[in-house]
Scaffold this active site. Structure first.
Site, PDB file in Angstrom:
ATOM      1  N   GLU A 249      -9.520   2.724  -4.182  1.00  0.00           N
ATOM      2  CA  GLU A 249      -8.332   3.470  -3.727  1.00  0.00           C
ATOM      3  C   GLU A 249      -7.299   3.688  -4.832  1.00  0.00           C
ATOM      4  OE1 GLU A 249      -9.106   0.370  -2.949  1.00  0.00           O
ATOM      5  OE2 GLU A 249      -7.366  -0.904  -2.550  1.00  0.00           O
TER       6      GLU A 249
ATOM      7  N   ASP B  12      23.414  -4.424  -6.520  1.00  0.00           N
ATOM      8  CA  ASP B  12      22.664  -5.682  -6.481  1.00  0.00           C
ATOM      9  C   ASP B  12      23.038  -6.517  -7.705  1.00  0.00           C
ATOM     10  OD1 ASP B  12      21.296  -4.550  -4.386  1.00  0.00           O
ATOM     11  OD2 ASP B  12      19.451  -4.137  -5.523  1.00  0.00           O
TER      12      ASP B  12
ATOM     13  N   GLU C 239     -13.953 -19.354   0.427  1.00  0.00           N
ATOM     14  CA  GLU C 239     -12.490 -19.194   0.498  1.00  0.00           C
ATOM     15  C   GLU C 239     -11.992 -19.711   1.858  1.00  0.00           C
ATOM     16  OE1 GLU C 239     -11.079 -15.123   0.060  1.00  0.00           O
ATOM     17  OE2 GLU C 239      -8.986 -15.722   0.244  1.00  0.00           O
TER      18      GLU C 239
ATOM     19  N   LYS D 185      30.647  10.177   1.586  1.00  0.00           N
ATOM     20  CA  LYS D 185      31.393   9.012   1.071  1.00  0.00           C
ATOM     21  C   LYS D 185      30.490   7.925   0.464  1.00  0.00           C
ATOM     22  CE  LYS D 185      35.483   8.466   1.968  1.00  0.00           C
ATOM     23  NZ  LYS D 185      36.547   9.219   1.287  1.00  0.00           N
TER      24      LYS D 185
ATOM     25  N   LEU E 169       8.859   7.902  -5.638  1.00  0.00           N
ATOM     26  CA  LEU E 169       8.290   9.231  -5.397  1.00  0.00           C
ATOM     27  C   LEU E 169       9.058  10.301  -6.154  1.00  0.00           C
ATOM     28  CD1 LEU E 169       7.476   9.411  -1.593  1.00  0.00           C
ATOM     29  CD2 LEU E 169       5.941   9.938  -3.503  1.00  0.00           C
TER      30      LEU E 169
ATOM     31  N   GLN F 166      29.718   8.924  -2.951  1.00  0.00           N
ATOM     32  CA  GLN F 166      30.879   8.792  -3.847  1.00  0.00           C
ATOM     33  C   GLN F 166      31.051   7.340  -4.289  1.00  0.00           C
ATOM     34  OE1 GLN F 166      34.467  10.409  -2.046  1.00  0.00           O
ATOM     35  NE2 GLN F 166      33.254  11.906  -0.929  1.00  0.00           N
TER      36      GLN F 166
ATOM     37  N   GLU G 157      21.191  -8.650  -9.251  1.00  0.00           N
ATOM     38  CA  GLU G 157      20.080  -8.718 -10.216  1.00  0.00           C
ATOM     39  C   GLU G 157      19.980  -7.483 -11.106  1.00  0.00           C
ATOM     40  OE1 GLU G 157      19.742  -9.136  -6.971  1.00  0.00           O
ATOM     41  OE2 GLU G 157      18.423 -10.817  -6.493  1.00  0.00           O
TER      42      GLU G 157
ATOM     43  N   CYS H   7     -13.429  -4.757  -1.146  1.00  0.00           N
ATOM     44  CA  CYS H   7     -13.105  -6.108  -1.609  1.00  0.00           C
ATOM     45  C   CYS H   7     -13.353  -7.137  -0.505  1.00  0.00           C
ATOM     46  CB  CYS H   7     -11.697  -6.138  -2.183  1.00  0.00           C
ATOM     47  SG  CYS H   7     -11.557  -7.375  -3.485  1.00  0.00           S
TER      48      CYS H   7
ATOM     49  N   HIS I 232     -11.657  -2.007  -5.999  1.00  0.00           N
ATOM     50  CA  HIS I 232     -10.644  -1.245  -5.247  1.00  0.00           C
ATOM     51  C   HIS I 232     -10.645   0.227  -5.676  1.00  0.00           C
ATOM     52  CE1 HIS I 232      -8.523  -4.526  -3.190  1.00  0.00           C
ATOM     53  NE2 HIS I 232      -8.860  -5.256  -4.245  1.00  0.00           N
TER      54      HIS I 232
HETATM   55  N1  GLN Z   1      -9.842 -12.928  -0.918  1.00  0.00           N
HETATM   56  C1  GLN Z   1     -10.951 -12.334  -1.572  1.00  0.00           C
HETATM   57  C2  GLN Z   1     -11.146 -12.881  -2.974  1.00  0.00           C
HETATM   58  O1  GLN Z   1     -10.266 -13.451  -3.538  1.00  0.00           O
HETATM   59  C3  GLN Z   1     -10.830 -10.832  -1.597  1.00  0.00           C
HETATM   60  C4  GLN Z   1      -9.664 -10.313  -2.389  1.00  0.00           C
HETATM   61  C5  GLN Z   1      -9.327  -8.887  -2.115  1.00  0.00           C
HETATM   62  O2  GLN Z   1      -9.726  -8.326  -1.094  1.00  0.00           O
HETATM   63  N2  GLN Z   1      -8.528  -8.270  -2.967  1.00  0.00           N
HETATM   64  O3  GLN Z   1     -12.193 -12.713  -3.544  1.00  0.00           O
END
Ligand code: GLN
Length: 540
Positions: A511, A147, A407, A189, A19, A192, A149, A383, A509
């Protein structure tokens, strides 16, 4: 010449380096500079795609299909920096490149070592973003100083500074300054020590940003400055944001960080800040005219980062409707197992089903769809959420009681969600997921078309399974609208129900493309529908 800013973190993890980096990017961009953002993650996974959301929060998907760290979501929400696979590197990816080169004989018989071969590769990733016209590259180093890594990355940025010169590069170190109740004071501290460790490996930070729940007074800043070898005005406080992450840039401006960076790097082309849009967004967020409650029903509901971009997009959609969105995080298993969770769902103003993988919680999600559909509650499926909407419709409207996705049940009679031919071809080539930005054509007159205000859209995908095309006509005959399809018409991208106040489910997606000042059209329309639902309910 492109300037570089490196952001490291110390004392504890989860300090909000992402952020802070995004906020610095936003401020510099606002000052008219061209900015590129990048995160280098020291973990060994090649990318976070295979990590559980419990471990790592959401996997953020870019236009080019890269599966990246969720901090890149902050970069996209705060800046316009174009992101690609060059924007997120992990130890796993760096080593894969080094080993491939070694196998090709590219090292001419030399012993391949962390210094210089791995560090050269890391520096190459940083340089790749410094293209013509780019004023500043901001590189965030994941993890915390100390860390194991992180060491090759820190060594690489140390060398980088040496090569480009002090005037072209700055190091910003973010630390925690905890408040000890018993002592009644802030403790410097840990900062530091953290800076001490950085200096031991040759990096002198230019600025120290201190996350704190209380104001640092002058003496705290002077103490940190003295012990950490920086001027005291370079000790910048970043108070815990009291109500929104979108306040972070303003906290940095209050401490003149943007101005000091511009001066220190000699960015003479920087103009003055104009944060009007940002302030307007924050004012609207602070002064909502109404409130709606939206249930997000997911398998990882208790993990606050697992659906990060969805929560943020709801906030943006809320502001666009002058509404504050109260998010009710509901564990999908509870919808199938508990009567009181189902009863609670019936009282909300909107139900959102996010994406997901695997069978756990799916029946609860399908139950949530049924509640939304039958009770006329605005519904937004994303999705896996869209796939559940299709399964629910098949079971309860088409009457295919065993309908499911292959699935979860490979050999079922009604596989309404399955791997489509196109996907199988891709799977055989090794890439098993449909990933990244792809075009969708919208149906004229659909809810989605009216929300987007156009008919051609591009949205990001991350899934294997698809709506089974052979069932398409049966769904349409039963009243489901196919509101969006791939260009060849074979892949169903959006389904809607016309005899419902707002029921939209998308295979992609959305979002990932919502920004605070540019809310995603579907989130805006969904929250608007929730506002209408609440108004109608209270009118009854
Ligand atoms: N599991 C589902 C697929 O593979 C949906 C995947 C998801 O929601 N990103 O199609």
């Amino acid at each position: 010449m492109t300037k570089h800013i490196f952001v490291t973190g110390g004392v504890v993890s989860s300090l909000g380096k992402g952020l802070t980096s995004a906020s610095i990017g936003m401020l510099l961009e606002n000052r008219g500079l061209s900015v590129r953002m990048q995160k280098l993650d020291p973990y060994i996974n090649v990318d976070p795609g295979t990590m559980s959301p419990y471990q790592h929060g959401e996997v953020y998907v870019l236009n080019d299909g890269s599966e990246t760290d969720l901090d890149l979501g902050h970069y996209e929400r705060f800046t316009h920096s174009p992101l690609s696979s060059d924007s997120n590197w992990t130890t796993g990816r760096i080593y894969t490149k080094v080993i491939e080169k070694e196998r090709r004989g590219a090292y001419l018989g030399k012993t391949v070592q962390v210094i210089p071969h791995v560090t050269d590769e890391i520096k190459g990733c940083i340089k790749r973003l410094a293209t013509e016209g780019v004023d500043v590259v901001i590189t965030e180093i994941g993890g915390t100083i100390g860390d194991i890594e992180s060491l090759p990355f820190l060594e690489a940025i140390r060398q980088f500074g040496q090569e480009v010169g002090k005037e072209n590069c700055i190091y910003i170190h973010l630390t925690l300054v905890p408040y000890l109740k018993a002592a009644g004071e802030l403790k410097t501290k840990p900062t530091q020590h953290s800076v001490g460790q950085l200096r031991q490996i040759g990096i002198q930070p230019d600025f120290i940003i201190c996350r704190s729940e209380r104001h640092l007074d002058r003496s705290d800043c002077e103490k940190i400055a003295l012990f950490c070898n920086v001027p005291s005005n370079h000790v910048v406080e970043e108070l815990d944001a009291d109500f929104s992450i979108y306040q972070v840039p303003l906290a940095l401006v209050d401490n003149k960080l943007d101005q000091m960076i511009v001066e220190r790097l000699g960015l003479t082309n920087a103009r003055a800040l104009d944060l009007t849009d940002w302030h307007n967004f924050l004012n609207a967020l602070r002064n909502p005219k109404k409130e709606v409650t939206i249930a997000v029903v997911g398998k990882y509901a208790e993990h606050k980062d697992a659906y990060k971009s969805i929560y943020e997009a709801l906030v943006h959609g809320g502001v666009a409707n002058e509404a504050s969105v109260r998010i009710l995080r509901i564990l999908s298993e509870n919808v199938s197992d508990r009567e009181e969770t189902r009863a609670l769902l019936e009282t909300v103003d909107g139900i959102l089903l996010p994406g997901g993988f695997g069978e756990r919680g799916v029946e609860g999600k399908i139950d949530a769809v049924r509640i939304a559909r039958e009770r006329n509650i605005p519904f937004f499926g994303i999705c896996l959420g869209m796939q559940c909407a299709v399964i629910e419709y098949a079971r309860n409207v088409l009457g295919f009681s065993d309908a499911n996705s292959t699935e979860f049940e490979p050999g079922i009679q009604h596989p309404v969600i399955c791997l489509m031919e196109e996907q199988r071809d891709i799977a055989e080539m090794g890439a098993t997921m449909r990933l990244g930005s792809q075009p969708t054509e919208l149906l004229v007159g659909s809810r989605s078309a009216s929300a987007y205000g156009c008919l051609d859209i591009n949205e990001r995908h991350r899934h294997r399974y698809e709506f089974n095309y052979s069932y398409r006509d049966r769904f349409i005959d039963a009243g489901m609208t196919i509101a969006g399809s791939s260009r060849n018409g074979k892949l169903v991208e959006i389904v809607e129900l016309d005899d419902h106040p707002w029921f939209v489910a998308v295979q992609f997606h959305p979002e990932f493309k919502s920004k605070p000042t540019v809310p995603h059209p579907l989130f805006k329309a969904f929250v608007a529908a929730a506002v209408r639902h609440k108004r109608n309910e209270s009118a009854e």
